[in-house]
Design a protein around this motif. Sequence first.
Motif, short mmCIF file in Angstrom:
data_model
loop_
_atom_site.label_atom_id
_atom_site.label_comp_id
_atom_site.label_asym_id
_atom_site.label_seq_id
_atom_site.Cartn_x
_atom_site.Cartn_y
_atom_site.Cartn_z
N VAL A 1 37.82 -36.75 72.63
CA VAL A 1 38.33 -38.13 72.14
C VAL A 1 40.08 -37.80 72.43
CG1 VAL A 1 36.88 -39.05 70.62
CG2 VAL A 1 38.77 -37.45 69.66
N LEU A 2 40.71 -39.02 72.45
CA LEU A 2 42.08 -39.20 72.55
C LEU A 2 42.52 -39.65 71.17
CD1 LEU A 2 45.15 -38.96 73.93
CD2 LEU A 2 44.39 -41.04 74.73
N GLU A 3 43.20 -39.37 70.41
CA GLU A 3 43.68 -40.01 69.08
C GLU A 3 44.96 -40.51 69.24
OE1 GLU A 3 40.77 -37.51 66.06
OE2 GLU A 3 42.74 -36.76 66.53
N GLN A 4 45.13 -41.63 68.60
CA GLN A 4 46.58 -42.11 68.46
C GLN A 4 46.67 -42.49 67.08
OE1 GLN A 4 47.24 -46.15 70.47
NE2 GLN A 4 49.53 -45.51 70.71
N ARG B 1 39.60 -48.30 73.72
CA ARG B 1 40.57 -49.38 73.54
C ARG B 1 42.00 -49.08 72.86
NH1 ARG B 1 39.74 -55.05 73.39
NH2 ARG B 1 37.52 -54.49 73.86
N ALA B 2 42.98 -49.51 73.38
CA ALA B 2 44.28 -48.89 73.23
C ALA B 2 45.29 -50.01 73.55
CB ALA B 2 44.83 -47.73 73.53
N GLY B 3 46.74 -49.75 73.03
CA GLY B 3 47.76 -50.78 73.64
C GLY B 3 48.40 -50.58 74.78
N PHE B 4 47.71 -49.48 75.31
CA PHE B 4 48.27 -49.07 76.85
C PHE B 4 47.16 -49.03 77.93
CE2 PHE B 4 47.51 -45.61 74.01
CZ PHE B 4 46.61 -44.62 74.73
N ASP B 5 47.43 -48.62 79.04
CA ASP B 5 46.37 -48.62 80.05
C ASP B 5 45.61 -47.19 79.95
OD1 ASP B 5 45.01 -48.38 82.54
OD2 ASP B 5 46.56 -49.50 83.74
N LEU B 6 44.36 -47.39 79.58
CA LEU B 6 43.51 -46.18 79.50
C LEU B 6 43.20 -45.87 80.73
CD1 LEU B 6 41.40 -47.11 76.15
CD2 LEU B 6 43.21 -45.10 76.61
N THR B 7 43.00 -46.39 81.93
CA THR B 7 42.62 -45.98 83.33
C THR B 7 43.75 -45.02 83.41
OG1 THR B 7 41.62 -47.97 83.78
CG2 THR B 7 42.16 -46.54 85.46
N VAL C 1 33.09 -44.58 70.10
CA VAL C 1 34.01 -45.32 71.39
C VAL C 1 33.29 -45.42 72.58
CG1 VAL C 1 36.31 -44.37 72.17
CG2 VAL C 1 35.82 -43.93 69.80
N LEU C 2 32.28 -44.58 72.75
CA LEU C 2 31.71 -44.73 73.93
C LEU C 2 30.72 -45.82 74.27
CD1 LEU C 2 30.85 -40.91 75.10
CD2 LEU C 2 32.49 -42.55 76.09
N ALA C 3 30.38 -46.48 73.07
CA ALA C 3 29.27 -47.56 73.17
C ALA C 3 29.61 -48.70 74.09
CB ALA C 3 29.33 -48.09 71.51
N ALA D 1 37.27 -42.08 74.58
CA ALA D 1 36.61 -41.18 74.60
C ALA D 1 35.98 -40.74 75.70
CB ALA D 1 35.20 -41.50 73.47
N TRP D 2 35.48 -39.39 76.33
CA TRP D 2 34.87 -39.42 77.71
C TRP D 2 33.78 -37.94 77.49
CZ3 TRP D 2 39.79 -38.39 76.01
CH2 TRP D 2 40.41 -36.98 76.17
N SER D 3 32.83 -38.19 78.32
CA SER D 3 32.07 -36.98 78.27
C SER D 3 32.02 -36.72 80.06
CB SER D 3 30.66 -37.46 78.02
OG SER D 3 29.90 -36.31 78.37
#
Length: 125
Positions: free
Chosen positions: A39-42, A67-73, A14-16, A49-51
């Motif tokens: 990770v945040l799973e849907q 990548r998701a269907g909503f604003d990840l920021t 996910v971080l790639a 994913a974050w570190s």
Amino acid sequence: MKVRPVTAAEALPVLAPVSRWATTGETVEQMARAGHCFVLEQGGAPVFAWSVQAHGDELYILAAAGRAGFDLTDAGLAIIEQQAQGFASVAFQTRRPGLMRKAGALGYQPAGRAGNGVIMRKVLQ
């Protein structure tokens, strides 16, 4: 949606995308291994994913992507800020103007430079 801690190896797929926006000479794998990964799973699949790593009284985001269907920021920074309870601030570095703008709207301010990026910091209350 569910947040869970993962190994660096689990977070790496996910971080790639972080590699194309790198602001230092570190690889994505090095950033993942240096911090604590989540990770945040849907629907059972990881979408973010974050570190993160503690730098004194600051929680520093070493890498984050998804990548998701909503604003990840918005969602990602809100989750990380919850994780930062007890810290004085949250920070990350980026060279992405859009991310700086979006983070600025969420209370993050430019706080210096690192590598070829800008450090964005939010003081928590």
